[in-house]
Design a protein around this motif. Sequence first.
Motif, PDB file in Angstrom:
ATOM      1  N   ASN A   1      -1.976  68.752   5.163  1.00 64.81           N
ATOM      2  CA  ASN A   1      -2.584  69.930   5.798  1.00 64.81           C
ATOM      3  C   ASN A   1      -1.881  71.227   5.432  1.00 64.81           C
ATOM      4  OD1 ASN A   1      -0.227  69.878   7.288  1.00 64.81           O
ATOM      5  ND2 ASN A   1      -1.225  69.554   9.276  1.00 64.81           N
ATOM      6  N   ARG A   2      -0.820  71.127   4.604  1.00 66.65           N
ATOM      7  CA  ARG A   2      -0.078  72.267   4.062  1.00 66.65           C
ATOM      8  C   ARG A   2       0.650  73.074   5.133  1.00 66.65           C
ATOM      9  NH1 ARG A   2      -3.893  75.334  -0.233  1.00 66.65           N
ATOM     10  NH2 ARG A   2      -4.873  76.081   1.674  1.00 66.65           N
ATOM     11  N   ALA A   3       0.858  72.483   6.314  1.00 68.68           N
ATOM     12  CA  ALA A   3       1.495  73.210   7.405  1.00 68.68           C
ATOM     13  C   ALA A   3       2.954  72.823   7.611  1.00 68.68           C
ATOM     14  CB  ALA A   3       0.729  72.985   8.712  1.00 68.68           C
ATOM     15  N   VAL A   4       3.394  71.698   7.042  1.00 66.97           N
ATOM     16  CA  VAL A   4       4.745  71.200   7.296  1.00 66.97           C
ATOM     17  C   VAL A   4       5.387  70.781   5.979  1.00 66.97           C
ATOM     18  CG1 VAL A   4       6.162  69.540   8.563  1.00 66.97           C
ATOM     19  CG2 VAL A   4       4.028  70.374   9.577  1.00 66.97           C
TER      20      VAL A   4
ATOM     21  N   LEU B   1       5.655  75.428   8.724  1.00 62.96           N
ATOM     22  CA  LEU B   1       5.378  76.703   8.067  1.00 62.96           C
ATOM     23  C   LEU B   1       4.507  77.627   8.909  1.00 62.96           C
ATOM     24  CD1 LEU B   1       4.663  75.432   4.438  1.00 62.96           C
ATOM     25  CD2 LEU B   1       6.857  76.001   5.497  1.00 62.96           C
ATOM     26  N   GLU B   2       3.800  77.066   9.881  1.00 60.96           N
ATOM     27  CA  GLU B   2       2.939  77.878  10.740  1.00 60.96           C
ATOM     28  C   GLU B   2       3.699  78.420  11.942  1.00 60.96           C
ATOM     29  OE1 GLU B   2      -0.328  75.334  11.757  1.00 60.96           O
ATOM     30  OE2 GLU B   2      -1.438  75.823   9.923  1.00 60.96           O
ATOM     31  N   GLN B   3       4.481  77.571  12.607  1.00 60.15           N
ATOM     32  CA  GLN B   3       5.136  77.941  13.857  1.00 60.15           C
ATOM     33  C   GLN B   3       6.612  78.287  13.680  1.00 60.15           C
ATOM     34  OE1 GLN B   3       4.275  74.661  16.473  1.00 60.15           O
ATOM     35  NE2 GLN B   3       2.067  74.862  16.182  1.00 60.15           N
ATOM     36  N   ARG B   4       7.131  78.135  12.461  1.00 63.72           N
ATOM     37  CA  ARG B   4       8.479  78.579  12.091  1.00 63.72           C
ATOM     38  C   ARG B   4       9.598  77.829  12.824  1.00 63.72           C
ATOM     39  NH1 ARG B   4       8.296  85.103  10.961  1.00 63.72           N
ATOM     40  NH2 ARG B   4       6.188  85.199  10.111  1.00 63.72           N
ATOM     41  N   TRP B   5       9.360  76.581  13.186  1.00 61.22           N
ATOM     42  CA  TRP B   5      10.444  75.803  13.773  1.00 61.22           C
ATOM     43  C   TRP B   5      10.884  74.712  12.808  1.00 61.22           C
ATOM     44  CZ3 TRP B   5       9.087  70.750  13.944  1.00 61.22           C
ATOM     45  CH2 TRP B   5       7.774  70.400  14.250  1.00 61.22           C
ATOM     46  N   ALA B   6      12.091  74.238  13.062  1.00 58.66           N
ATOM     47  CA  ALA B   6      12.654  73.175  12.240  1.00 58.66           C
ATOM     48  C   ALA B   6      13.205  72.080  13.140  1.00 58.66           C
ATOM     49  CB  ALA B   6      13.762  73.723  11.344  1.00 58.66           C
TER      50      ALA B   6
ATOM     51  N   THR C   1       1.647  59.473   3.415  1.00 59.21           N
ATOM     52  CA  THR C   1       0.305  58.909   3.282  1.00 59.21           C
ATOM     53  C   THR C   1      -0.720  60.029   3.150  1.00 59.21           C
ATOM     54  OG1 THR C   1       0.155  58.782   5.706  1.00 59.21           O
ATOM     55  CG2 THR C   1       0.843  56.785   4.519  1.00 59.21           C
ATOM     56  N   PRO C   2      -1.879  59.744   2.548  1.00 61.24           N
ATOM     57  CA  PRO C   2      -2.875  60.803   2.330  1.00 61.24           C
ATOM     58  C   PRO C   2      -3.348  61.491   3.607  1.00 61.24           C
ATOM     59  CG  PRO C   2      -3.362  58.902   0.944  1.00 61.24           C
ATOM     60  CD  PRO C   2      -2.261  58.487   1.869  1.00 61.24           C
ATOM     61  N   ASP C   3      -3.327  60.786   4.741  1.00 67.54           N
ATOM     62  CA  ASP C   3      -3.749  61.428   5.986  1.00 67.54           C
ATOM     63  C   ASP C   3      -2.615  62.176   6.674  1.00 67.54           C
ATOM     64  OD1 ASP C   3      -2.184  59.401   7.027  1.00 67.54           O
ATOM     65  OD2 ASP C   3      -3.783  58.472   8.204  1.00 67.54           O
ATOM     66  N   GLY C   4      -1.410  62.097   6.110  1.00 73.29           N
ATOM     67  CA  GLY C   4      -0.278  62.832   6.641  1.00 73.29           C
ATOM     68  C   GLY C   4       0.343  62.253   7.886  1.00 73.29           C
ATOM     69  N   SER C   5      -0.076  61.072   8.334  1.00 77.40           N
ATOM     70  CA  SER C   5       0.418  60.531   9.601  1.00 77.40           C
ATOM     71  C   SER C   5       1.741  59.794   9.481  1.00 77.40           C
ATOM     72  CB  SER C   5      -0.627  59.583  10.204  1.00 77.40           C
ATOM     73  OG  SER C   5      -0.796  58.432   9.374  1.00 77.40           O
TER      74      SER C   5
END
Length: 422
Positions: free
Chosen positions: A226-229, A264-269, A291-295
């Motif tokens: 999802n390109r968010a993490v 990358l969206e919420q800026r936490w680590a 995995t392709p679904d990111g889970s």
Amino acid sequence: MTKATISRRTLLTTLAGAGAAALAGCDPTGAPAAGGRLPDPLLVQVDGGLGVLRGTDLEVIPHGVATADGRLVHASAPDGADTALWRIDAGRGTASERVRLPGRWVPQTVSVDGSRVALTTEAVSVTKERPAGRDVTPVLIADAGGVRQRLRLPGNVVPEAFTSDLAGLFVLEWLPPNAPDRYRVRVVDLATGVPGPLSTRAKAPVPAGAEEEMRGDGRQAVLAPNRAVLYTLYTHQPEHQHTRDRISGRPGSDVHAFVHTLNLEQRWAYCVDLPHPFGEGPTDGHAMAITPDGSRLYVADTTSGTVAEISTEDLTVRRTARLPAGTGPAYAVADGDRLFLGAGAGAGAGAALRTVDLAGLVVTTERPVRDALDGLVLSPDRARLYLAQHGAVTWQDPATGGELGRVAVPGLVGLHGPARPA
């Protein structure tokens, strides 16, 4: 903090088509095929830089950076005392008009949507190198229209990734700046040029003095579908304490490897600790795949034969399993049901490729590989498994392991992934 797999933090480059080579200023080598034409264009790493392998042709860009999904590339070349910058559609091989940037710059990292690029005066791999000492770091933010911002960031920093909203830039700040031996992850507000700490997983600012300082080795980065993490695997962390331990005052645990999770969206680590014996063997004997679904995220240590499954929803290690041990550099790629694990080769041992059933975390097949491995990539339709080997890319049927073709690639050192049309 690379598929899309990114060597942390190292994002890659490409170009395609003989006509595009002239347009974009690439160096076509015309590598001859052995066993057919490559079915899918691939982003590859070679001695001369980064490039695309299409059919039987290899074209190289010495300076460039690609999106993690392999769709867009920002490339640069000297233009007198200045720098020419252009953007390439990796799958189609078409290139934009060049824009001129004042001074000499090289691309360091690109936003996940491919619209922005951060350039520095010298490229540094965020997983494999430490920068030379310096007190101030010049950074240029550009897009297809040219310069957007010119920054002089205090300290010794290396751009790593853009925030999803493009308002911030994650950087590694090396300490001490003139003799770096450790680093921390910070975020630069691009409106003001001021760097600051990340947030905790609870979305609270990290207090002053509680930021993690890392001394170990960043082995590999993987971007969530999802390109968010951004997930980054670290090993060998002497005297390291996570932010959560420094805030609480707890001494922390004796951990030698963990996955640094950067939202990358919420800026936490947040760091997911890996159990013993992860991190105790060679760094390059570790590999990671999503995995392709990111889970689910899988981390393998081929030296000990250990594999761990991490839930990306709750960021915990759900289970581990022991597989046969191996030697040499490790590579991994996953589909929904299988994990493919490659162990390069070590002294007195040959390379091997294993298929691990994800339901039971057990090896279902193991096959010897005739040459040392330098990378694994699945085709977009998951019907072909590509192997980077000494001087060649080969591809197999993932189910049977039968070799389907081979293309010679002089100077090949690794694979990034498929080159997809934008």
